[in-house]
Design a protein around this motif. Structure first.
Motif, PDB file in Angstrom:
ATOM      1  N   ASP A  56       0.867  -1.180   0.000  1.00  0.00           N
ATOM      2  CA  ASP A  56       0.000   0.000   0.000  1.00  0.00           C
ATOM      3  C   ASP A  56       0.904   1.230   0.000  1.00  0.00           C
ATOM      4  OD1 ASP A  56      -2.364   1.508   0.191  1.00  0.00           O
ATOM      5  OD2 ASP A  56      -2.173   1.641   2.373  1.00  0.00           O
ATOM      6  N   ILE A  57       0.786   2.057  -1.036  1.00  0.00           N
ATOM      7  CA  ILE A  57       1.734   3.143  -1.273  1.00  0.00           C
ATOM      8  C   ILE A  57       1.028   4.483  -1.108  1.00  0.00           C
ATOM      9  CG2 ILE A  57       3.317   4.165  -2.950  1.00  0.00           C
ATOM     10  CD1 ILE A  57       3.354   1.247  -4.209  1.00  0.00           C
ATOM     11  N   GLN A  58       1.573   5.326  -0.224  1.00  0.00           N
ATOM     12  CA  GLN A  58       0.976   6.616   0.088  1.00  0.00           C
ATOM     13  C   GLN A  58       2.004   7.729  -0.074  1.00  0.00           C
ATOM     14  OE1 GLN A  58      -0.584   6.526   4.075  1.00  0.00           O
ATOM     15  NE2 GLN A  58      -1.526   4.509   3.820  1.00  0.00           N
ATOM     16  N   LEU A  59       1.513   8.944  -0.324  1.00  0.00           N
ATOM     17  CA  LEU A  59       2.349  10.127  -0.183  1.00  0.00           C
ATOM     18  C   LEU A  59       2.395  10.478   1.297  1.00  0.00           C
ATOM     19  CD1 LEU A  59       1.524  12.712  -3.000  1.00  0.00           C
ATOM     20  CD2 LEU A  59       3.783  11.849  -2.373  1.00  0.00           C
ATOM     21  N   GLN A  60       3.514  10.946   1.776  1.00  0.00           N
ATOM     22  CA  GLN A  60       3.649  11.175   3.209  1.00  0.00           C
ATOM     23  C   GLN A  60       2.665  12.214   3.737  1.00  0.00           C
ATOM     24  OE1 GLN A  60       7.552  12.415   4.490  1.00  0.00           O
ATOM     25  NE2 GLN A  60       7.235  11.608   6.536  1.00  0.00           N
ATOM     26  N   ASP A  61       2.452  13.302   2.994  1.00  0.00           N
ATOM     27  CA  ASP A  61       1.652  14.400   3.546  1.00  0.00           C
ATOM     28  C   ASP A  61       0.537  14.881   2.628  1.00  0.00           C
ATOM     29  OD1 ASP A  61       3.221  14.693   5.964  1.00  0.00           O
ATOM     30  OD2 ASP A  61       4.801  15.521   4.685  1.00  0.00           O
ATOM     31  N   ALA A  62       0.169  14.124   1.614  1.00  0.00           N
ATOM     32  CA  ALA A  62      -0.809  14.627   0.656  1.00  0.00           C
ATOM     33  C   ALA A  62      -1.509  13.480  -0.055  1.00  0.00           C
ATOM     34  CB  ALA A  62      -0.127  15.542  -0.369  1.00  0.00           C
ATOM     35  N   ALA A  63      -2.560  13.830  -0.788  1.00  0.00           N
ATOM     36  CA  ALA A  63      -3.241  12.867  -1.649  1.00  0.00           C
ATOM     37  C   ALA A  63      -2.561  12.857  -3.019  1.00  0.00           C
ATOM     38  CB  ALA A  63      -4.711  13.239  -1.805  1.00  0.00           C
ATOM     39  N   PHE A  64      -2.715  11.761  -3.729  1.00  0.00           N
ATOM     40  CA  PHE A  64      -2.205  11.667  -5.094  1.00  0.00           C
ATOM     41  C   PHE A  64      -3.158  12.344  -6.075  1.00  0.00           C
ATOM     42  CE2 PHE A  64      -0.216   7.719  -3.352  1.00  0.00           C
ATOM     43  CZ  PHE A  64       1.104   8.001  -3.672  1.00  0.00           C
ATOM     44  N   ALA A  65      -2.590  12.868  -7.149  1.00  0.00           N
ATOM     45  CA  ALA A  65      -3.362  13.327  -8.309  1.00  0.00           C
ATOM     46  C   ALA A  65      -2.793  12.587  -9.521  1.00  0.00           C
ATOM     47  CB  ALA A  65      -3.245  14.836  -8.486  1.00  0.00           C
ATOM     48  N   PHE A  66      -3.417  11.453  -9.886  1.00  0.00           N
ATOM     49  CA  PHE A  66      -2.935  10.662 -11.007  1.00  0.00           C
ATOM     50  C   PHE A  66      -3.382  11.308 -12.319  1.00  0.00           C
ATOM     51  CE2 PHE A  66      -3.502   6.720  -8.131  1.00  0.00           C
ATOM     52  CZ  PHE A  66      -2.249   6.907  -7.570  1.00  0.00           C
ATOM     53  N   ALA A  67      -2.449  11.460 -13.261  1.00  0.00           N
ATOM     54  CA  ALA A  67      -2.804  11.941 -14.590  1.00  0.00           C
ATOM     55  C   ALA A  67      -3.625  10.871 -15.311  1.00  0.00           C
ATOM     56  CB  ALA A  67      -1.547  12.273 -15.390  1.00  0.00           C
ATOM     57  N   ALA A  68      -4.672  11.298 -15.983  1.00  0.00           N
ATOM     58  CA  ALA A  68      -5.549  10.359 -16.679  1.00  0.00           C
ATOM     59  C   ALA A  68      -6.134  11.013 -17.921  1.00  0.00           C
ATOM     60  CB  ALA A  68      -6.670   9.885 -15.746  1.00  0.00           C
ATOM     61  N   ILE A  69      -6.721  10.193 -18.782  1.00  0.00           N
ATOM     62  CA  ILE A  69      -7.448  10.672 -19.961  1.00  0.00           C
ATOM     63  C   ILE A  69      -8.855  10.103 -19.918  1.00  0.00           C
ATOM     64  CG2 ILE A  69      -5.449  11.042 -21.448  1.00  0.00           C
ATOM     65  CD1 ILE A  69      -5.902   8.255 -22.629  1.00  0.00           C
ATOM     66  N   TRP A  70      -9.790  10.759 -20.611  1.00  0.00           N
ATOM     67  CA  TRP A  70     -11.165  10.292 -20.592  1.00  0.00           C
ATOM     68  C   TRP A  70     -11.769  10.336 -21.999  1.00  0.00           C
ATOM     69  CZ3 TRP A  70     -15.121  13.519 -22.191  1.00  0.00           C
ATOM     70  CH2 TRP A  70     -14.837  14.891 -22.211  1.00  0.00           C
ATOM     71  N   ASP A  71     -12.863   9.608 -22.155  1.00  0.00           N
ATOM     72  CA  ASP A  71     -13.595   9.632 -23.421  1.00  0.00           C
ATOM     73  C   ASP A  71     -15.079   9.444 -23.127  1.00  0.00           C
ATOM     74  OD1 ASP A  71     -14.054   9.835 -26.131  1.00  0.00           O
ATOM     75  OD2 ASP A  71     -12.544   8.354 -26.690  1.00  0.00           O
ATOM     76  N   HIS A  72     -15.885   9.692 -24.129  1.00  0.00           N
ATOM     77  CA  HIS A  72     -17.348   9.564 -24.019  1.00  0.00           C
ATOM     78  C   HIS A  72     -17.818   8.577 -25.063  1.00  0.00           C
ATOM     79  CE1 HIS A  72     -21.523  10.707 -25.095  1.00  0.00           C
ATOM     80  NE2 HIS A  72     -21.650  10.900 -23.794  1.00  0.00           N
ATOM     81  N   TRP A  73     -18.700   7.682 -24.645  1.00  0.00           N
ATOM     82  CA  TRP A  73     -19.223   6.688 -25.582  1.00  0.00           C
ATOM     83  C   TRP A  73     -20.743   6.702 -25.554  1.00  0.00           C
ATOM     84  CZ3 TRP A  73     -22.519   2.540 -25.566  1.00  0.00           C
ATOM     85  CH2 TRP A  73     -22.490   1.716 -26.709  1.00  0.00           C
ATOM     86  N   GLY A  74     -21.352   6.543 -26.729  1.00  0.00           N
ATOM     87  CA  GLY A  74     -22.790   6.326 -26.828  1.00  0.00           C
ATOM     88  C   GLY A  74     -23.624   7.590 -26.768  1.00  0.00           C
ATOM     89  N   GLU A  75     -24.929   7.387 -26.899  1.00  0.00           N
ATOM     90  CA  GLU A  75     -25.893   8.476 -26.868  1.00  0.00           C
ATOM     91  C   GLU A  75     -27.073   8.094 -25.996  1.00  0.00           C
ATOM     92  OE1 GLU A  75     -27.027   9.352 -30.862  1.00  0.00           O
ATOM     93  OE2 GLU A  75     -25.014  10.001 -31.480  1.00  0.00           O
ATOM     94  N   GLY A  76     -27.770   9.097 -25.503  1.00  0.00           N
ATOM     95  CA  GLY A  76     -28.976   8.862 -24.725  1.00  0.00           C
ATOM     96  C   GLY A  76     -28.714   8.091 -23.444  1.00  0.00           C
ATOM     97  N   ALA A  77     -29.616   7.157 -23.130  1.00  0.00           N
ATOM     98  CA  ALA A  77     -29.539   6.418 -21.874  1.00  0.00           C
ATOM     99  C   ALA A  77     -28.317   5.509 -21.806  1.00  0.00           C
ATOM    100  CB  ALA A  77     -30.814   5.588 -21.683  1.00  0.00           C
ATOM    101  N   GLU A  78     -27.750   5.135 -22.954  1.00  0.00           N
ATOM    102  CA  GLU A  78     -26.599   4.238 -22.970  1.00  0.00           C
ATOM    103  C   GLU A  78     -25.263   4.969 -22.822  1.00  0.00           C
ATOM    104  OE1 GLU A  78     -26.839   2.050 -26.587  1.00  0.00           O
ATOM    105  OE2 GLU A  78     -28.231   0.564 -25.768  1.00  0.00           O
ATOM    106  N   ALA A  79     -25.262   6.271 -22.901  1.00  0.00           N
ATOM    107  CA  ALA A  79     -24.017   7.042 -22.896  1.00  0.00           C
ATOM    108  C   ALA A  79     -23.319   6.979 -21.547  1.00  0.00           C
ATOM    109  CB  ALA A  79     -24.306   8.490 -23.265  1.00  0.00           C
ATOM    110  N   PHE A  80     -21.989   7.009 -21.570  1.00  0.00           N
ATOM    111  CA  PHE A  80     -21.215   7.066 -20.327  1.00  0.00           C
ATOM    112  C   PHE A  80     -19.828   7.620 -20.611  1.00  0.00           C
ATOM    113  CE2 PHE A  80     -20.377   2.887 -22.130  1.00  0.00           C
ATOM    114  CZ  PHE A  80     -19.002   2.726 -21.968  1.00  0.00           C
ATOM    115  N   HIS A  81     -19.173   8.082 -19.552  1.00  0.00           N
ATOM    116  CA  HIS A  81     -17.789   8.544 -19.611  1.00  0.00           C
ATOM    117  C   HIS A  81     -16.896   7.476 -18.989  1.00  0.00           C
ATOM    118  CE1 HIS A  81     -19.820  12.410 -20.200  1.00  0.00           C
ATOM    119  NE2 HIS A  81     -18.672  12.897 -20.644  1.00  0.00           N
ATOM    120  N   SER A  82     -15.689   7.382 -19.500  1.00  0.00           N
ATOM    121  CA  SER A  82     -14.735   6.401 -18.970  1.00  0.00           C
ATOM    122  C   SER A  82     -13.332   6.992 -19.017  1.00  0.00           C
ATOM    123  CB  SER A  82     -14.794   5.093 -19.766  1.00  0.00           C
ATOM    124  OG  SER A  82     -14.459   5.331 -21.127  1.00  0.00           O
ATOM    125  N   CYS A  83     -12.412   6.374 -18.296  1.00  0.00           N
ATOM    126  CA  CYS A  83     -11.073   6.947 -18.201  1.00  0.00           C
ATOM    127  C   CYS A  83     -10.014   5.864 -18.040  1.00  0.00           C
ATOM    128  CB  CYS A  83     -10.994   7.912 -17.012  1.00  0.00           C
ATOM    129  SG  CYS A  83     -11.218   7.118 -15.403  1.00  0.00           S
TER     130      CYS A  83
END
Length: 222
Positions: A115-142
């Protein structure tokens, strides 16, 4: 790589959100695994916002969602060339806030979780996201971005998540900046000293959602 992480609603994560001007709070969750819904931070209307996304990138151009290919991590080295990652990398970037993450190391034929922690802070992991679908089926993912490990981190694994320093987060989130202009943020680095706790292998099962059970005092890296 980064295949499990933990989020705790505590002063460290609250400080991260407050620094970005976000008044909401994160939900405490342990042993979060790929394909689960997670909270990420992205830029909307010029300001950081919290949004729920699936942790398994689904490109907007695929015919239907699936898990045939591992899409929970994106290698920094192939962001600009990968068909799945290059468009999100240009303007659809986010961060994944985390209190700690789990990495495994083979020791005497046994996979030991750390279990890996920063000593005095929270992590901010770099990430990318995309959007799929339309209407009720649509969702975001990363997908969380990984890079080569720093010399210090190689004692645990040869890959590590891209951990952004606080003063680089706004730049990473800015959709007006081309991803190709952010290569300096993807180099192996640590945002501070890490505390690495050998943990009970109970956490190896992603169905176990309790806090990691630390077996010893932490080893410090960085």
């Amino acid at each position: 790589m980064c295949g499990r992480f933990n989020v705790i609603d505590d002063p460290r994560t609250r400080d991260l959100l407050e620094t970005l001007g976000i008044k909401a709070r994160l939900h405490t969750r342990y042993n979060i695994a790929p394909t689960e819904e997670i909270q990420v931070i992205l830029s909307e209307d010029g300001a950081p916002r919290l949004r729920n996304m699936l942790w398994w990138l689904t490109p907007g151009w695929v015919k239907e969602p699936g898990t045939r290919y591992s899409m929970f991590n994106a290698r920094a080295e192939t962001l600009s060339s990968s068909r799945a990652f290059r468009a999100p990398f240009r303007h659809q970037r986010c961060i994944v806030p985390a209190s700690s993450f789990i990495e495994w190391k083979s020791e005497d034929g046994h996979k030991v979780p750390y279990d890996i922690q920063l000593q005095d802070a929270a992590f901010a992991f770099a990430a990318i996201w995309d959007h799929w679908g339309e209407g009720a089926e649509a969702f975001h993912s990363c997908a969380i971005i990984t890079t080569e490990a720093t010399p210090a981190f190689r004692a645990i694994h040869n890959r590590q998540p891209v951990m952004l320093p606080r003063d680089c987060i706004q730049r990473w989130l800015d959709p007006e900046i081309e991803g190709s202009d952010l290569s300096d943020l993807l180099q192996p680095m640590l945002p501070g000293e890490l505390e690495v706790f050998a943990s009970d292998d109970h956490i190896n099962n992603s169905r176990h959602k309790e806090a990691p059970r630390h077996l010893a005092e932490p080893v410090r890296l960085g």
